[in-house]
Motif scaffolding. Structure first.
Motif, PDB file in Angstrom:
ATOM      1  N   GLU A 280    -115.309  11.963   6.375  1.00 28.44           N
ATOM      2  CA  GLU A 280    -114.992  11.204   5.252  1.00 28.44           C
ATOM      3  C   GLU A 280    -113.875  11.595   4.413  1.00 28.44           C
ATOM      4  O   GLU A 280    -113.311  10.542   3.743  1.00 28.44           O
ATOM      5  CB  GLU A 280    -116.335  11.853   4.354  1.00 28.44           C
ATOM      6  CG  GLU A 280    -117.504  10.976   4.575  1.00 28.44           C
ATOM      7  CD  GLU A 280    -118.750  11.226   3.734  1.00 28.44           C
ATOM      8  OE1 GLU A 280    -118.467  11.097   2.550  1.00 28.44           O
ATOM      9  OE2 GLU A 280    -119.737  11.013   3.852  1.00 28.44           O
ATOM     10  N   VAL A 281    -113.228  12.718   4.719  1.00 29.01           N
ATOM     11  CA  VAL A 281    -112.004  12.998   4.004  1.00 29.01           C
ATOM     12  C   VAL A 281    -110.998  12.071   4.611  1.00 29.01           C
ATOM     13  O   VAL A 281    -110.120  11.527   4.019  1.00 29.01           O
ATOM     14  CB  VAL A 281    -111.712  14.483   3.882  1.00 29.01           C
ATOM     15  CG1 VAL A 281    -110.207  14.644   3.335  1.00 29.01           C
ATOM     16  CG2 VAL A 281    -112.651  15.229   3.105  1.00 29.01           C
ATOM     17  N   GLN A 282    -111.040  11.911   6.004  1.00 31.23           N
ATOM     18  CA  GLN A 282    -109.916  11.133   6.645  1.00 31.23           C
ATOM     19  C   GLN A 282    -110.104   9.658   6.331  1.00 31.23           C
ATOM     20  O   GLN A 282    -109.025   9.333   6.040  1.00 31.23           O
ATOM     21  CB  GLN A 282    -110.114  11.328   8.128  1.00 31.23           C
ATOM     22  CG  GLN A 282    -109.471  10.622   8.951  1.00 31.23           C
ATOM     23  CD  GLN A 282    -108.116  10.907   9.397  1.00 31.23           C
ATOM     24  OE1 GLN A 282    -107.890  12.188   9.574  1.00 31.23           O
ATOM     25  NE2 GLN A 282    -107.097  10.197   9.798  1.00 31.23           N
ATOM     26  N   SER A 283    -111.338   9.281   6.058  1.00 29.58           N
ATOM     27  CA  SER A 283    -111.672   7.709   5.768  1.00 29.58           C
ATOM     28  C   SER A 283    -110.793   7.471   4.471  1.00 29.58           C
ATOM     29  O   SER A 283    -110.188   6.512   3.901  1.00 29.58           O
ATOM     30  CB  SER A 283    -113.051   7.532   5.823  1.00 29.58           C
ATOM     31  OG  SER A 283    -113.451   7.433   6.941  1.00 29.58           O
ATOM     32  N   GLU A 284    -111.270   8.549   3.653  1.00 32.02           N
ATOM     33  CA  GLU A 284    -110.863   8.547   1.980  1.00 32.02           C
ATOM     34  C   GLU A 284    -109.118   8.500   1.828  1.00 32.02           C
ATOM     35  O   GLU A 284    -108.784   7.906   1.145  1.00 32.02           O
ATOM     36  CB  GLU A 284    -111.563   9.591   1.195  1.00 32.02           C
ATOM     37  CG  GLU A 284    -111.128   9.506  -0.229  1.00 32.02           C
ATOM     38  CD  GLU A 284    -112.295   8.523  -0.855  1.00 32.02           C
ATOM     39  OE1 GLU A 284    -111.824   8.401  -1.962  1.00 32.02           O
ATOM     40  OE2 GLU A 284    -113.094   8.084  -0.580  1.00 32.02           O
ATOM     41  N   PHE A 285    -108.798   9.380   2.522  1.00 33.35           N
ATOM     42  CA  PHE A 285    -107.259   9.411   2.198  1.00 33.35           C
ATOM     43  C   PHE A 285    -106.298   9.160   3.382  1.00 33.35           C
ATOM     44  O   PHE A 285    -105.156   9.442   3.466  1.00 33.35           O
ATOM     45  CB  PHE A 285    -107.053  11.049   1.948  1.00 33.35           C
ATOM     46  CG  PHE A 285    -107.882  11.628   0.825  1.00 33.35           C
ATOM     47  CD1 PHE A 285    -107.213  11.305  -0.542  1.00 33.35           C
ATOM     48  CD2 PHE A 285    -108.945  12.314   0.956  1.00 33.35           C
ATOM     49  CE1 PHE A 285    -108.060  11.623  -1.756  1.00 33.35           C
ATOM     50  CE2 PHE A 285    -109.706  12.664  -0.364  1.00 33.35           C
ATOM     51  CZ  PHE A 285    -109.053  12.335  -1.552  1.00 33.35           C
ATOM     52  N   GLY A 286    -106.840   8.948   4.486  1.00 37.80           N
ATOM     53  CA  GLY A 286    -106.154   8.464   5.558  1.00 37.80           C
ATOM     54  C   GLY A 286    -105.666   9.568   6.413  1.00 37.80           C
ATOM     55  O   GLY A 286    -105.067   9.412   7.668  1.00 37.80           O
ATOM     56  N   TYR A 287    -105.765  10.684   5.932  1.00 39.33           N
ATOM     57  CA  TYR A 287    -105.293  12.152   6.890  1.00 39.33           C
ATOM     58  C   TYR A 287    -106.077  13.172   6.119  1.00 39.33           C
ATOM     59  O   TYR A 287    -106.366  12.940   5.090  1.00 39.33           O
ATOM     60  CB  TYR A 287    -103.918  12.234   6.836  1.00 39.33           C
ATOM     61  CG  TYR A 287    -103.114  12.398   5.535  1.00 39.33           C
ATOM     62  CD1 TYR A 287    -102.440  13.677   5.588  1.00 39.33           C
ATOM     63  CD2 TYR A 287    -103.023  11.638   4.491  1.00 39.33           C
ATOM     64  CE1 TYR A 287    -101.845  14.178   4.151  1.00 39.33           C
ATOM     65  CE2 TYR A 287    -102.271  11.852   3.195  1.00 39.33           C
ATOM     66  CZ  TYR A 287    -101.771  13.229   3.237  1.00 39.33           C
ATOM     67  OH  TYR A 287    -101.012  13.695   2.209  1.00 39.33           O
ATOM     68  N   ILE A 288    -105.901  14.515   6.954  1.00 39.42           N
ATOM     69  CA  ILE A 288    -106.228  15.672   6.083  1.00 39.42           C
ATOM     70  C   ILE A 288    -105.505  16.700   6.143  1.00 39.42           C
ATOM     71  O   ILE A 288    -105.237  17.488   7.109  1.00 39.42           O
ATOM     72  CB  ILE A 288    -107.499  16.193   7.074  1.00 39.42           C
ATOM     73  CG1 ILE A 288    -108.623  15.014   7.472  1.00 39.42           C
ATOM     74  CG2 ILE A 288    -108.224  17.310   6.562  1.00 39.42           C
ATOM     75  CD1 ILE A 288    -109.590  15.229   8.479  1.00 39.42           C
ATOM     76  N   PRO A 289    -104.506  16.840   5.041  1.00 34.25           N
ATOM     77  CA  PRO A 289    -103.464  17.715   4.755  1.00 34.25           C
ATOM     78  C   PRO A 289    -104.209  19.210   4.679  1.00 34.25           C
ATOM     79  O   PRO A 289    -105.390  19.444   4.602  1.00 34.25           O
ATOM     80  CB  PRO A 289    -102.916  17.373   3.505  1.00 34.25           C
ATOM     81  CG  PRO A 289    -103.885  16.690   2.822  1.00 34.25           C
ATOM     82  CD  PRO A 289    -104.950  15.935   3.567  1.00 34.25           C
ATOM     83  N   ILE A 290    -103.329  19.955   5.039  1.00 27.11           N
ATOM     84  CA  ILE A 290    -103.568  21.469   5.270  1.00 27.11           C
ATOM     85  C   ILE A 290    -104.409  21.916   3.859  1.00 27.11           C
ATOM     86  O   ILE A 290    -105.252  22.845   3.598  1.00 27.11           O
ATOM     87  CB  ILE A 290    -102.399  22.372   5.347  1.00 27.11           C
ATOM     88  CG1 ILE A 290    -102.913  23.942   5.756  1.00 27.11           C
ATOM     89  CG2 ILE A 290    -101.425  22.515   4.204  1.00 27.11           C
ATOM     90  CD1 ILE A 290    -103.767  23.961   6.973  1.00 27.11           C
ATOM     91  N   GLU A 291    -103.870  21.545   2.521  1.00 25.39           N
ATOM     92  CA  GLU A 291    -104.417  21.730   1.155  1.00 25.39           C
ATOM     93  C   GLU A 291    -105.983  21.287   1.069  1.00 25.39           C
ATOM     94  O   GLU A 291    -106.658  21.912   0.714  1.00 25.39           O
ATOM     95  CB  GLU A 291    -103.705  20.865   0.088  1.00 25.39           C
ATOM     96  CG  GLU A 291    -102.341  21.408  -0.113  1.00 25.39           C
ATOM     97  CD  GLU A 291    -101.309  20.459   0.972  1.00 25.39           C
ATOM     98  OE1 GLU A 291     -99.949  20.935   1.055  1.00 25.39           O
ATOM     99  OE2 GLU A 291    -101.770  19.721   1.750  1.00 25.39           O
ATOM    100  N   ALA A 292    -106.228  20.023   1.973  1.00 27.59           N
ATOM    101  CA  ALA A 292    -107.530  19.629   1.984  1.00 27.59           C
ATOM    102  C   ALA A 292    -108.577  20.641   2.712  1.00 27.59           C
ATOM    103  O   ALA A 292    -109.639  20.731   2.391  1.00 27.59           O
ATOM    104  CB  ALA A 292    -107.785  18.185   2.373  1.00 27.59           C
ATOM    105  N   GLN A 293    -107.931  21.144   3.825  1.00 26.34           N
ATOM    106  CA  GLN A 293    -108.538  21.784   4.647  1.00 26.34           C
ATOM    107  C   GLN A 293    -108.806  23.408   3.945  1.00 26.34           C
ATOM    108  O   GLN A 293    -109.917  23.841   4.222  1.00 26.34           O
ATOM    109  CB  GLN A 293    -107.825  22.347   5.921  1.00 26.34           C
ATOM    110  CG  GLN A 293    -107.475  20.718   6.813  1.00 26.34           C
ATOM    111  CD  GLN A 293    -106.605  21.137   7.948  1.00 26.34           C
ATOM    112  OE1 GLN A 293    -106.778  22.189   8.413  1.00 26.34           O
ATOM    113  NE2 GLN A 293    -105.758  20.352   8.094  1.00 26.34           N
ATOM    114  N   GLU A 294    -108.009  23.829   3.313  1.00 26.11           N
ATOM    115  CA  GLU A 294    -108.041  24.938   2.597  1.00 26.11           C
ATOM    116  C   GLU A 294    -109.388  24.795   1.315  1.00 26.11           C
ATOM    117  O   GLU A 294    -109.972  25.639   1.311  1.00 26.11           O
ATOM    118  CB  GLU A 294    -106.860  25.282   1.706  1.00 26.11           C
ATOM    119  CG  GLU A 294    -105.587  25.932   2.696  1.00 26.11           C
ATOM    120  CD  GLU A 294    -104.360  26.071   1.962  1.00 26.11           C
ATOM    121  OE1 GLU A 294    -104.037  25.659   1.074  1.00 26.11           O
ATOM    122  OE2 GLU A 294    -103.479  26.671   2.672  1.00 26.11           O
ATOM    123  N   LEU A 295    -109.326  23.614   0.728  1.00 23.82           N
ATOM    124  CA  LEU A 295    -110.202  23.503  -0.302  1.00 23.82           C
ATOM    125  C   LEU A 295    -111.581  23.372   0.518  1.00 23.82           C
ATOM    126  O   LEU A 295    -112.548  23.975   0.117  1.00 23.82           O
ATOM    127  CB  LEU A 295    -110.195  22.244  -1.134  1.00 23.82           C
ATOM    128  CG  LEU A 295    -111.163  21.880  -2.050  1.00 23.82           C
ATOM    129  CD1 LEU A 295    -111.212  23.068  -3.039  1.00 23.82           C
ATOM    130  CD2 LEU A 295    -110.550  20.622  -2.653  1.00 23.82           C
TER     131      LEU A 295
END
Length: 164
Positions: free
Chosen positions: A32-47
């Motif tokens: 869902e994060v990938q769909s929403e933002f187009g990628y999954i940055p490290i900051e998103a992974q940390e959160l």
């Protein structure tokens, strides 16, 4: 933890909380994060890791293992050239090489204008249509290198119409 824009962090938290109590929520959350933002940055992974109590190293391992996840932004149009056995035997490498030439990028990279990302796929499930190319889910069958320029032009024309 690195910095995410507040609205992005809020949206990621909403996605996490929607799936947090599922038995194995990580793949659904990442999708869902990938769909929403187009990628999954490290900051998103940390959160995500902090919200579901999963080490970032585990999340990073999942994101880098599966080719459908990305650590960097992708272009508006993801051109995936299948290099599975059937496609490869039918000339997919020459199709990939031609797309790279037409776009001016190597596989895994995005054009400067942000429109196209060239990806290598291992199988699109269309072996009878080899070599197959997928662009944002639309499968192009039996692609020849001579078609690559016109396929790219088709999407560039869409962008011209949108910008008018």
């Amino acid at each position: 933890m690195a910095h995410l824009q507040p609205q992005a962090a809020k949206r990621i938290a909403e996605i996490v909380y929607a799936h947090k109590d599922e038995p194995t929520p990580l793949m659904v959350i990442l999708s869902e994060v990938q769909s929403e933002f187009g990628y999954i940055p490290i900051e998103a992974q940390e959160l995500i890791g902090s919200l579901i109590d999963v080490p970032v190293s585990e999340i990073y391992g999942v994101v880098t293992f599966y080719s459908f996840f990305s650590l960097v932004p992708k272009g508006k149009y993801a051109i995936g050239v299948c290099l599975g056995t059937a496609c490869y035997v039918k000339g997919a490498q020459t199709v990939l090489d031609k797309f790279a030439e037409v776009l001016g990028v190597e596989p895994g990279k995005t054009t400067e204008d942000g429109l196209f990302t060239l990806d290598v796929l291992r199988c699109v499930g269309a072996c009878a249509l080899a070599p197959a190319v997928s662009i944002n889910g639309k499968v192009y069958p039996m692609v020849k290198p001579s078609q690559c320029q016109s396929i790219v032009d088709e999407y560039r024309k869409k962008e011209e119409v949108v910008s008018e």
